[in-house]
Motif scaffolding. Structure first.
Motif, PDB file in Angstrom:
ATOM      1  N   VAL A 264       0.860  -1.178   0.000  1.00  0.00           N
ATOM      2  CA  VAL A 264       0.000   0.000   0.000  1.00  0.00           C
ATOM      3  C   VAL A 264       0.896   1.228   0.000  1.00  0.00           C
ATOM      4  O   VAL A 264       1.871   1.299   0.758  1.00  0.00           O
ATOM      5  CB  VAL A 264      -0.935  -0.001   1.227  1.00  0.00           C
ATOM      6  CG1 VAL A 264      -1.794   1.250   1.264  1.00  0.00           C
ATOM      7  CG2 VAL A 264      -1.813  -1.251   1.223  1.00  0.00           C
TER       8      VAL A 264
ATOM      9  N   ARG B 104       1.239   5.743  -0.970  1.00  0.00           N
ATOM     10  CA  ARG B 104       0.573   7.048  -1.070  1.00  0.00           C
ATOM     11  C   ARG B 104       1.281   7.878  -2.135  1.00  0.00           C
ATOM     12  O   ARG B 104       2.498   7.870  -2.231  1.00  0.00           O
ATOM     13  CB  ARG B 104       0.639   7.792   0.251  1.00  0.00           C
ATOM     14  CG  ARG B 104      -0.290   7.265   1.293  1.00  0.00           C
ATOM     15  CD  ARG B 104      -0.513   8.321   2.392  1.00  0.00           C
ATOM     16  NE  ARG B 104      -1.489   7.881   3.343  1.00  0.00           N
ATOM     17  CZ  ARG B 104      -2.816   7.861   3.132  1.00  0.00           C
ATOM     18  NH1 ARG B 104      -3.301   8.280   2.010  1.00  0.00           N
ATOM     19  NH2 ARG B 104      -3.636   7.441   4.061  1.00  0.00           N
TER      20      ARG B 104
ATOM     21  N   ARG C  68      -3.116  10.466  -2.018  1.00  0.00           N
ATOM     22  CA  ARG C  68      -4.064   9.379  -2.310  1.00  0.00           C
ATOM     23  C   ARG C  68      -3.416   8.040  -2.026  1.00  0.00           C
ATOM     24  O   ARG C  68      -2.265   7.812  -2.373  1.00  0.00           O
ATOM     25  CB  ARG C  68      -4.515   9.438  -3.753  1.00  0.00           C
ATOM     26  CG  ARG C  68      -5.312  10.725  -4.035  1.00  0.00           C
ATOM     27  CD  ARG C  68      -5.903  10.718  -5.381  1.00  0.00           C
ATOM     28  NE  ARG C  68      -6.912   9.650  -5.444  1.00  0.00           N
ATOM     29  CZ  ARG C  68      -7.643   9.422  -6.492  1.00  0.00           C
ATOM     30  NH1 ARG C  68      -7.502  10.160  -7.565  1.00  0.00           N
ATOM     31  NH2 ARG C  68      -8.537   8.451  -6.501  1.00  0.00           N
ATOM     32  N   GLU C  69      -4.171   7.174  -1.422  1.00  0.00           N
ATOM     33  CA  GLU C  69      -3.702   5.826  -1.091  1.00  0.00           C
ATOM     34  C   GLU C  69      -4.061   4.881  -2.238  1.00  0.00           C
ATOM     35  O   GLU C  69      -5.130   4.984  -2.823  1.00  0.00           O
ATOM     36  CB  GLU C  69      -4.392   5.371   0.198  1.00  0.00           C
ATOM     37  CG  GLU C  69      -4.012   3.995   0.654  1.00  0.00           C
ATOM     38  CD  GLU C  69      -4.742   3.618   1.927  1.00  0.00           C
ATOM     39  OE1 GLU C  69      -4.120   3.673   2.994  1.00  0.00           O
ATOM     40  OE2 GLU C  69      -5.949   3.291   1.842  1.00  0.00           O
ATOM     41  N   TYR C  70      -3.134   4.000  -2.557  1.00  0.00           N
ATOM     42  CA  TYR C  70      -3.419   2.976  -3.565  1.00  0.00           C
ATOM     43  C   TYR C  70      -2.694   1.692  -3.203  1.00  0.00           C
ATOM     44  O   TYR C  70      -1.701   1.693  -2.493  1.00  0.00           O
ATOM     45  CB  TYR C  70      -3.048   3.447  -4.973  1.00  0.00           C
ATOM     46  CG  TYR C  70      -1.565   3.628  -5.190  1.00  0.00           C
ATOM     47  CD1 TYR C  70      -0.809   2.617  -5.767  1.00  0.00           C
ATOM     48  CD2 TYR C  70      -0.922   4.811  -4.836  1.00  0.00           C
ATOM     49  CE1 TYR C  70       0.552   2.771  -5.971  1.00  0.00           C
ATOM     50  CE2 TYR C  70       0.439   4.973  -5.035  1.00  0.00           C
ATOM     51  CZ  TYR C  70       1.165   3.955  -5.600  1.00  0.00           C
ATOM     52  OH  TYR C  70       2.509   4.109  -5.797  1.00  0.00           O
TER      53      TYR C  70
ATOM     54  N   LEU D 155      -0.896  -1.853  -4.672  1.00  0.00           N
ATOM     55  CA  LEU D 155      -0.208  -2.429  -5.816  1.00  0.00           C
ATOM     56  C   LEU D 155      -0.228  -3.944  -5.638  1.00  0.00           C
ATOM     57  O   LEU D 155       0.269  -4.457  -4.641  1.00  0.00           O
ATOM     58  CB  LEU D 155       1.231  -1.913  -5.835  1.00  0.00           C
ATOM     59  CG  LEU D 155       2.043  -2.111  -7.077  1.00  0.00           C
ATOM     60  CD1 LEU D 155       1.434  -1.362  -8.251  1.00  0.00           C
ATOM     61  CD2 LEU D 155       3.455  -1.604  -6.837  1.00  0.00           C
TER      62      LEU D 155
ATOM     63  N   PHE E 278      -7.788   0.002   1.516  1.00  0.00           N
ATOM     64  CA  PHE E 278      -7.007  -0.448   0.360  1.00  0.00           C
ATOM     65  C   PHE E 278      -7.426  -1.822  -0.145  1.00  0.00           C
ATOM     66  O   PHE E 278      -6.980  -2.236  -1.213  1.00  0.00           O
ATOM     67  CB  PHE E 278      -5.510  -0.464   0.689  1.00  0.00           C
ATOM     68  CG  PHE E 278      -5.145  -1.340   1.852  1.00  0.00           C
ATOM     69  CD1 PHE E 278      -4.970  -2.702   1.696  1.00  0.00           C
ATOM     70  CD2 PHE E 278      -4.986  -0.788   3.114  1.00  0.00           C
ATOM     71  CE1 PHE E 278      -4.630  -3.511   2.765  1.00  0.00           C
ATOM     72  CE2 PHE E 278      -4.638  -1.581   4.192  1.00  0.00           C
ATOM     73  CZ  PHE E 278      -4.467  -2.945   4.015  1.00  0.00           C
TER      74      PHE E 278
ATOM     75  N   SER F 233      -9.369  -4.732  -1.976  1.00  0.00           N
ATOM     76  CA  SER F 233     -10.198  -4.838  -3.176  1.00  0.00           C
ATOM     77  C   SER F 233     -10.664  -6.273  -3.367  1.00  0.00           C
ATOM     78  O   SER F 233     -10.035  -7.208  -2.876  1.00  0.00           O
ATOM     79  CB  SER F 233      -9.399  -4.428  -4.417  1.00  0.00           C
ATOM     80  OG  SER F 233      -9.042  -3.076  -4.360  1.00  0.00           O
TER      81      SER F 233
ATOM     82  N   ARG G 118     -14.754  -2.371  -4.222  1.00  0.00           N
ATOM     83  CA  ARG G 118     -14.455  -2.145  -2.819  1.00  0.00           C
ATOM     84  C   ARG G 118     -15.741  -1.718  -2.140  1.00  0.00           C
ATOM     85  O   ARG G 118     -16.731  -1.365  -2.798  1.00  0.00           O
ATOM     86  CB  ARG G 118     -13.393  -1.077  -2.634  1.00  0.00           C
ATOM     87  CG  ARG G 118     -13.875   0.325  -2.935  1.00  0.00           C
ATOM     88  CD  ARG G 118     -12.820   1.317  -2.582  1.00  0.00           C
ATOM     89  NE  ARG G 118     -13.200   2.660  -2.989  1.00  0.00           N
ATOM     90  CZ  ARG G 118     -12.497   3.720  -2.691  1.00  0.00           C
ATOM     91  NH1 ARG G 118     -11.377   3.603  -2.012  1.00  0.00           N
ATOM     92  NH2 ARG G 118     -12.898   4.901  -3.080  1.00  0.00           N
TER      93      ARG G 118
ATOM     94  N   ARG H 106     -13.869  -0.068  -8.725  1.00  0.00           N
ATOM     95  CA  ARG H 106     -12.595   0.588  -8.435  1.00  0.00           C
ATOM     96  C   ARG H 106     -11.734   0.564  -9.690  1.00  0.00           C
ATOM     97  O   ARG H 106     -11.562  -0.486 -10.313  1.00  0.00           O
ATOM     98  CB  ARG H 106     -11.931  -0.187  -7.304  1.00  0.00           C
ATOM     99  CG  ARG H 106     -10.611   0.354  -6.869  1.00  0.00           C
ATOM    100  CD  ARG H 106     -10.188  -0.300  -5.585  1.00  0.00           C
ATOM    101  NE  ARG H 106      -9.999   0.763  -4.625  1.00  0.00           N
ATOM    102  CZ  ARG H 106      -9.646   0.575  -3.381  1.00  0.00           C
ATOM    103  NH1 ARG H 106      -9.498  -0.629  -2.912  1.00  0.00           N
ATOM    104  NH2 ARG H 106      -9.467   1.595  -2.589  1.00  0.00           N
TER     105      ARG H 106
ATOM    106  N   PHE I  53      -8.537   0.271 -12.076  1.00  0.00           N
ATOM    107  CA  PHE I  53      -7.293  -0.486 -11.953  1.00  0.00           C
ATOM    108  C   PHE I  53      -6.558  -0.453 -13.276  1.00  0.00           C
ATOM    109  O   PHE I  53      -7.130  -0.146 -14.315  1.00  0.00           O
ATOM    110  CB  PHE I  53      -7.550  -1.928 -11.501  1.00  0.00           C
ATOM    111  CG  PHE I  53      -8.219  -2.794 -12.534  1.00  0.00           C
ATOM    112  CD1 PHE I  53      -7.465  -3.610 -13.362  1.00  0.00           C
ATOM    113  CD2 PHE I  53      -9.598  -2.797 -12.675  1.00  0.00           C
ATOM    114  CE1 PHE I  53      -8.068  -4.414 -14.304  1.00  0.00           C
ATOM    115  CE2 PHE I  53     -10.215  -3.592 -13.623  1.00  0.00           C
ATOM    116  CZ  PHE I  53      -9.449  -4.404 -14.440  1.00  0.00           C
TER     117      PHE I  53
END
Length: 168
Positions: A31, A33, A37-39, A41, A110, A112, A127, A136, A138
């Motif tokens: 996870v 930032r 924004r948080e995402y 991988l 985070f 999914s 999510r 979401r 991707f």
């Protein structure tokens, strides 16, 4: 998600498409930032033996040791960033059971849920946000350490009626 992870999930679903059985597994990654924004991988996935039908799937109760061994063999420091499963010929959505699973086991921002329909050739990611299911966005990327042609110029030659008439 990495191309390798996407291929593993897609191929897992396709391997059981003729039986019309669902498949599932865990998505591993990190996870991060960026610009506030948080995402997440997704770098890889793991699975084990399953107890599956056309409309349900779960890990086989006798296969958790194999699942844990797969996690140990992942080769990198990971966190579980979500799960994937298939809906052969039913489309990509979260069923009420899927929503309960997401709520109970994958409830961080985070996390999914990726759903694959191998019959209709669809993939979507979801999510829970404020108790509601939302799609979401991707993307699939090549990891430079997994991409076989990294840092190399590759030229393909087209063959026309024999090896002596190769066209660059």
């Amino acid at each position: 998600m990495s191309k390798v992870a996407e291929e593993k999930m897609r191929n897992h679903a396709l391997a059981h498409v003729n039986e019309r059985k669902e498949v599932m597994g865990l998505m591993l990654g990190g996870v991060y930032r960026h610009n506030g924004r948080e995402y997440a991988l997704v770098r890889d996935v793991v699975t084990t033996d399953l107890d599956a039908t056309e409309v349900s799937v779960r890990f086989d109760r006798d296969a958790f040791e194999k699942l844990f061994a797969s996690l140990d063999e992942s080769g990198f420091r990971y966190i579980i960033v979500g799960w994937y499963h298939s809906h052969p010929s039913y489309g990509c959505f979260l069923s009420s059971t899927d929503i309960q699973t997401q709520r109970a086991m994958f409830n961080r921002s985070f996390h999914s849920a990726l759903v694959i329909d191998p019959v209709n050739r669809e993939i979507d990611v979801f999510r829970l946000r404020d108790g509601r299911v939302e799609s979401r966005p991707f993307a699939v990327y090549w990891d430079p350490y997994q991409e076989p042609y990294a840092s190399k110029v590759v030229r393909f030659r087209k063959q026309v009626k024999g090896p002596e008439t190769a066209i660059p």
